[in-house]
Scaffold this active site. Structure first.
Site, short mmCIF file in Angstrom:
data_model
loop_
_atom_site.label_atom_id
_atom_site.label_comp_id
_atom_site.label_asym_id
_atom_site.label_seq_id
_atom_site.Cartn_x
_atom_site.Cartn_y
_atom_site.Cartn_z
N HIS A 17 0.84 -1.19 0.00
CA HIS A 17 0.00 0.00 0.00
C HIS A 17 0.88 1.24 0.00
O HIS A 17 2.11 1.14 -0.01
CB HIS A 17 -1.01 -0.02 1.15
CG HIS A 17 -0.40 -0.10 2.53
ND1 HIS A 17 0.38 0.90 3.05
CD2 HIS A 17 -0.45 -1.07 3.47
CE1 HIS A 17 0.77 0.57 4.27
NE2 HIS A 17 0.29 -0.64 4.53
N HIS A 20 3.99 1.63 2.27
CA HIS A 20 5.23 0.96 1.82
C HIS A 20 5.88 1.75 0.70
O HIS A 20 7.10 1.94 0.68
CB HIS A 20 4.92 -0.45 1.30
CG HIS A 20 4.23 -1.34 2.29
ND1 HIS A 20 3.03 -1.95 2.03
CD2 HIS A 20 4.58 -1.71 3.55
CE1 HIS A 20 2.67 -2.67 3.08
NE2 HIS A 20 3.58 -2.53 4.03
N CYS A 125 2.79 -10.43 20.61
CA CYS A 125 1.81 -10.07 19.57
C CYS A 125 2.21 -10.76 18.28
O CYS A 125 3.28 -10.47 17.73
CB CYS A 125 1.75 -8.56 19.35
SG CYS A 125 0.75 -8.16 17.88
N CYS A 128 2.81 -8.17 15.35
CA CYS A 128 4.08 -7.43 15.43
C CYS A 128 5.25 -8.40 15.40
O CYS A 128 6.38 -7.99 15.21
CB CYS A 128 4.23 -6.66 16.74
SG CYS A 128 3.08 -5.36 17.03
N CYS A 143 -2.52 -5.64 22.19
CA CYS A 143 -1.43 -4.95 21.49
C CYS A 143 -1.91 -3.54 21.17
O CYS A 143 -2.94 -3.37 20.50
CB CYS A 143 -1.10 -5.68 20.19
SG CYS A 143 -0.03 -4.69 19.13
N HIS A 146 -2.04 -3.11 17.15
CA HIS A 146 -3.03 -3.87 16.37
C HIS A 146 -4.38 -4.03 17.06
O HIS A 146 -5.32 -4.52 16.44
CB HIS A 146 -2.45 -5.25 16.01
CG HIS A 146 -1.31 -5.15 15.05
ND1 HIS A 146 0.01 -5.24 15.45
CD2 HIS A 146 -1.28 -4.91 13.72
CE1 HIS A 146 0.79 -5.09 14.39
NE2 HIS A 146 0.05 -4.88 13.34
N LYS A 295 -3.26 5.27 11.12
CA LYS A 295 -2.24 4.85 10.19
C LYS A 295 -2.84 3.90 9.16
O LYS A 295 -3.68 3.09 9.49
CB LYS A 295 -1.16 4.12 10.98
CG LYS A 295 -0.02 3.63 10.15
CD LYS A 295 0.90 2.73 10.96
CE LYS A 295 0.87 1.34 10.45
NZ LYS A 295 1.93 0.44 10.72
N LYS A 298 -2.56 -2.74 6.42
CA LYS A 298 -3.36 -3.84 5.93
C LYS A 298 -4.37 -4.25 6.99
O LYS A 298 -5.55 -4.41 6.73
CB LYS A 298 -2.40 -4.98 5.61
CG LYS A 298 -3.04 -6.27 5.26
CD LYS A 298 -3.28 -6.37 3.79
CE LYS A 298 -3.87 -7.72 3.47
NZ LYS A 298 -4.97 -7.67 2.57
O1 ME8 Z 1 7.44 -3.92 9.67
N1 ME8 Z 1 2.94 5.48 6.56
O2 ME8 Z 1 7.05 -4.71 7.55
P1 ME8 Z 1 5.74 -3.93 7.10
C1 ME8 Z 1 4.24 5.48 6.33
N2 ME8 Z 1 8.78 -6.61 7.88
N3 ME8 Z 1 4.98 4.37 6.20
C2 ME8 Z 1 4.37 3.19 6.31
C3 ME8 Z 1 2.99 3.10 6.56
C4 ME8 Z 1 2.26 4.32 6.68
N4 ME8 Z 1 0.96 4.37 6.86
N5 ME8 Z 1 2.67 1.81 6.61
C5 ME8 Z 1 3.80 1.10 6.39
C6 ME8 Z 1 7.69 -4.66 8.74
N6 ME8 Z 1 4.83 1.93 6.21
C7 ME8 Z 1 8.88 -5.57 8.84
C8 ME8 Z 1 10.14 -4.75 8.64
S1 ME8 Z 1 12.77 -4.47 8.39
C9 ME8 Z 1 14.11 -5.34 8.79
C10 ME8 Z 1 11.43 -5.51 8.72
C11 ME8 Z 1 6.21 1.54 5.90
O3 ME8 Z 1 5.32 -4.55 5.83
C12 ME8 Z 1 7.18 2.03 6.96
O4 ME8 Z 1 8.48 2.06 6.43
O5 ME8 Z 1 4.78 -3.84 8.21
C13 ME8 Z 1 7.09 0.92 7.97
O6 ME8 Z 1 8.19 0.95 8.87
C14 ME8 Z 1 7.07 -0.28 7.08
O7 ME8 Z 1 6.31 0.13 5.93
C15 ME8 Z 1 6.46 -1.51 7.72
O8 ME8 Z 1 6.29 -2.48 6.75
#
Ligand code: ME8
Length: 498
Positions: A17, A20, A125, A128, A143, A146, A295, A298
Site C-alpha cells: 500500500h 510501503h 503479539c 508485530c 497490542c 493492532h 495509520k 493492511k
Molecule cells: O514492519 N505510513 O514490515 P511492514 C508510512 N517486515 N509508512 C508506512 C505506513 C504508513 N501508513 N505503513 C507502512 C515490517 N509503512 C517488517 C520490517 S525491516 C528489517 C522488517 C512503511 O510490511 C514504513 O516504512 O509492516 C514501515 O516501517 C514499514 O512500511 C512496515 O512495513
C-alpha cells in the site's frame, strides 16, 4: 564516496500500500540525488518472508508459505517498479544466499558468548512478531498497535543477551547524536534503552517457517533478527561476481517508520556489535501517512492503493505529493482531494506551465535557440548556493525541506516572468538584449531546477531535460550554461485533469 540506503523489507503476507511505497520513494529520492552527485550508490529493498503470520496466512489460504511469499514478493516488486524506484537489488529473506549468511552471523554471535538457552514467559503479539515489555501492553492485555489480544507465551528458546548492550548503545547514541533522525526519535530510543534492556528470544521452537539454527535445527531464528540481517547479507550475494560488503557496509541510511524504531535502534545495532560488525551510520524514522485518523495498514483496512493513484496521476505526481503534503519525519494526512489540488496548482501550474511557456517563448522569439547572454544578477542572487543547500538538506534526509527550497525558486522564476514580461520586450527591437538576458535566465533557471527536481519527478524531468537539450543529470550552478543550444517545445508535463 559510497552511499547505501535501505527501506524496511515488507511483510510477505500483506499487499503493498501507499505506506510501503512512501518508504521506497523516500529512499529512491536519496539514491537518485546521490547518483547525480557521482557517488557510488546501492539501494536495497525487498520482502520479509518468514515468521508466524506468514505461516498462518498460508494455512488459511490452503497454500504453502513459499507459494504465499512468492506471490507477495511479486506484488512488492511491482509496486517498487511502479513508483519508479531504482533499487539495485530486491532481497527476499527466503533467498538461499540470505539464509546461509544469517546462519553464519548468528553463529558468530554465539561464538562471541551472547547466546544462551532459557525459558521465555511473557506476552507476544503475533502481528508485530514482538515480545512485549510491561510498558508496551495495552488495556486488557492487548497490542496497542493492532488492538488484538496478546498471547501468553512460554517456551524454551535460545536467548540473545541484549542486556549486555545497554551501556554500549547508550554511549553510541550519546556520542553520535545524529545517528537517529529526527532528534526526537533518538530521544525515544535513548529513553527505551535507559529504561533497561531485557534479553530477548533469538529463536522460536513452535515454528518451522524460518531460518533453522545450525546448532539446534528444531529452532528457527526469531523473525526480527532474520529480517534485520537482510541489510547486511544482501551485500554479500546481490552481485554474482562481487561481494559488496566492504564497499557499502555500514549502511549510510536505513529509512523506516516509527513502528519499527525499537527493532532498528536497539536490537539491530546490539546484534551487529555482538557479531563484531559495525552498526549502520544513520537511520531516518519517518512518520505515518494517515488517511483520516489512523495509520494506513493492511490490518486496519483503510488503504489507499498506490497503483490506482499512479494510474490516474502518474508516479511523479505521487512522489511529489507525498513529500510535499506531509513534512518528511512527521505524521500527516493525505487525501484524494489533496492530490488533485497539489497536482493542479503546483505541478500543472507552477512547474508545468513555467516549463511550457519558457520553452514556447524561446521558440517564438528566438527560433528555439537559447540566447548567449549573461545571467541576470537579480536571478543569480536568488539561485546562489541552491545546489549546496539542497544537497546539504538531502545529506540529512530532509526530503521535504529540500523540495521546499527548490519550490521557492520555481515560484521565483514564475514571478520573474511576470516582472520582466518577455512578450512586451519582444515588441521592441531596442529591448533585444534585455529579452536575450531574460530568456537565458529563464531557461538556465529551469535547467537548474529540473536537475534538482529529478529525484522527485524522474519522468517529467527526463522529458524536460530532453527538450532543454541537456544530456547529463549532473547538478549545475545557475549561470554555468553557455547558451546557444536549441530547445524544443513540449506538450504539458502535467495535463489538466478531466
Ligand atoms: O514492519 N505510513 O514490515 P511492514 C508510512 N517486515 N509508512 C508506512 C505506513 C504508513 N501508513 N505503513 C507502512 C515490517 N509503512 C517488517 C520490517 S525491516 C528489517 C522488517 C512503511 O510490511 C514504513 O516504512 O509492516 C514501515 O516501517 C514499514 O512500511 C512496515 O512495513
Amino acid at each position: 564516496m559510497s552511499f547505501y540506503v535501505t527501506t524496511p523489507i515488507f511483510y510477505g503476507n500483506g499487499e503493498p500500500h501507499l505506506g510501503h511505497a512512501y518508504s521506497a520513494m523516500a529512499a529512491d529520492i536519496l539514491a537518485r540525488h546521490q547518483r547525480q552527485r557521482g557517488e557510488d550508490v546501492f539501494y536495497l529493498t525487498g520482502t520479509d518472508e518468514h515468521g508466524e503470520p506468514i505461516a498462518q496466512a498460508a494455512e488459511r489460504e490452503g497454500i504453502t508459505p513459499q507459494q504465499l511469499v512468492d506471490r507477495s514478493a511479486g506484488q512488492f516488486r511491482d509496486m517498487v517498479a511502479k513508483v519508479d524506484a531504482t533499487n539495485d537489488f530486491f532481497i527476499r529473506t527466503t533467498d538461499p544466499g540470505h539464509i546461509e549468511r544469517v546462519q553464519r552471523v548468528v553463529e558468530k554471535v554465539r561464538e562471541n558468548g551472547y547466546v544462551y538457552k532459557g525459558t521465555w514467559t511473557g506476552w507476544y503479539c503475533p502481528r508485530c512478531a514482538d515480545f512485549k515489555n510491561e510498558s508496551e501492553i495495552g488495556p486488557g492485555d492487548t497490542c496497542p498497535i493492532h488492538e488484538i489480544p496478546l498471547e501468553r507465551e512460554e517456551e524454551e528458546n535460545w536467548f540473545f543477551e541484549l542486556s549486555a548492550f545497554q551501556e554500549p548503545l547508550e554511549k553510541m547514541y550519546v556520542q553520535n547524536p545524529g545517528m537517529i533522525q529526527p532528534d526526537f526519535r533518538r530521544n525515544e530510543a535513548l529513553s527505551f534503552i535507559r529504561s533497561g534492556l531485557r534479553d530477548v528470544s533469538l529463536s522460536r521452537s513452535k515454528l518451522s517457517w524460518g531460518v533453522p539454527l545450525t546448532w539446534d535445527p528444531d529452532q528457527v531464528m526469531y523473525v526480527w533478527f532474520d529480517a534485520l540481517l537482510n541489510y547486511y547479507t544482501a551485500l554479500g550475494y546481490a552481485r554474482e561476481d562481487e561481494d559488496l560488503t566492504d564497499r557499502f557496509w555500514p549502511a549510510s541510511w536505513h529509512i523506516l517508520a516509527k513502528d519499527i524504531l525499537k527493532f532498528h535502534a536497539v536490537y539491530w545495532p546490539a546484534f551487529l556489535m555482538a557479531a563484531g560488525l559495525e552498526p549502520p551510520q544513520r537511520m531516518y524514522i519517518h512518520g505515518y501517512l494517515l488517511m483520516g485518523e489512523k495509520k494506513m495498514s493492511k490490518s486496519l483496512g483503510n488503504v489507499l492503493d498506490p497503483f490506482e493513484v499512479i494510474e490516474r496521476f502518474g508516479a511523479d505526481a505521487l512522489r511529489f505529493y507525498c513529500f510535499r503534503e506531509v513534512s518528511f519525519g512527521q505524521d500527516g494526512s493525505i487525501s484524494t482531494a489533496g492530490f488533485e489540488s497539489r497536482y493542479e496548482t503546483e505541478l500543472a501550474n507552477d512547474f508545468g506551465n513555467l516549463a511550457s511557456r519558457s520553452l514556447a517563448m524561446v521558440s517564438r522569439y528566438r527560433d528555439g535557440v537559447v540566447p548567449r547572454s549573461a545571467p541576470d544578477p537579480v536571478l543569480s542572487a536568488d539561485f546562489d548556493g541552491i545546489v549546496e543547500r539542497v544537497s546539504g538538506l538531502l545529506d540529512e534526509a530532509q526530503i521535504s525541506q529540500a523540495l521546499e527550497e527548490i519550490w521557492t525558486l520555481v515560484r521565483r522564476l514564475n514571478r520573474y516572468v511576470e516582472e520582466t514580461q518577455p512578450w512586451v520586450l519582444a515588441k521592441d527591437e531596442g529591448d533585444a538584449d534585455r529579452l536575450d538576458r531574460v530568456l537565458y535566465g529563464l531557461i538556465e533557471g529551469l535547467r537548474i531546477l529540473t536537475l534538482l527536481l529529478h529525484p522527485y519527478l524522474p519522468n517529467s524531468t527526463a522529458t524536460l531535460l530532453g527538450a532543454l537539450g541537456e544530456d547529463g543529470l549532473e547538478l549545475a550552478d545557475f549561470g554555468s550554461g553557455a547558451g546557444g543550444g536549441s530547445v524544443e517545445k513540449i506538450e504539458p508535463l502535467f495535463p489538466k485533469l478531466v
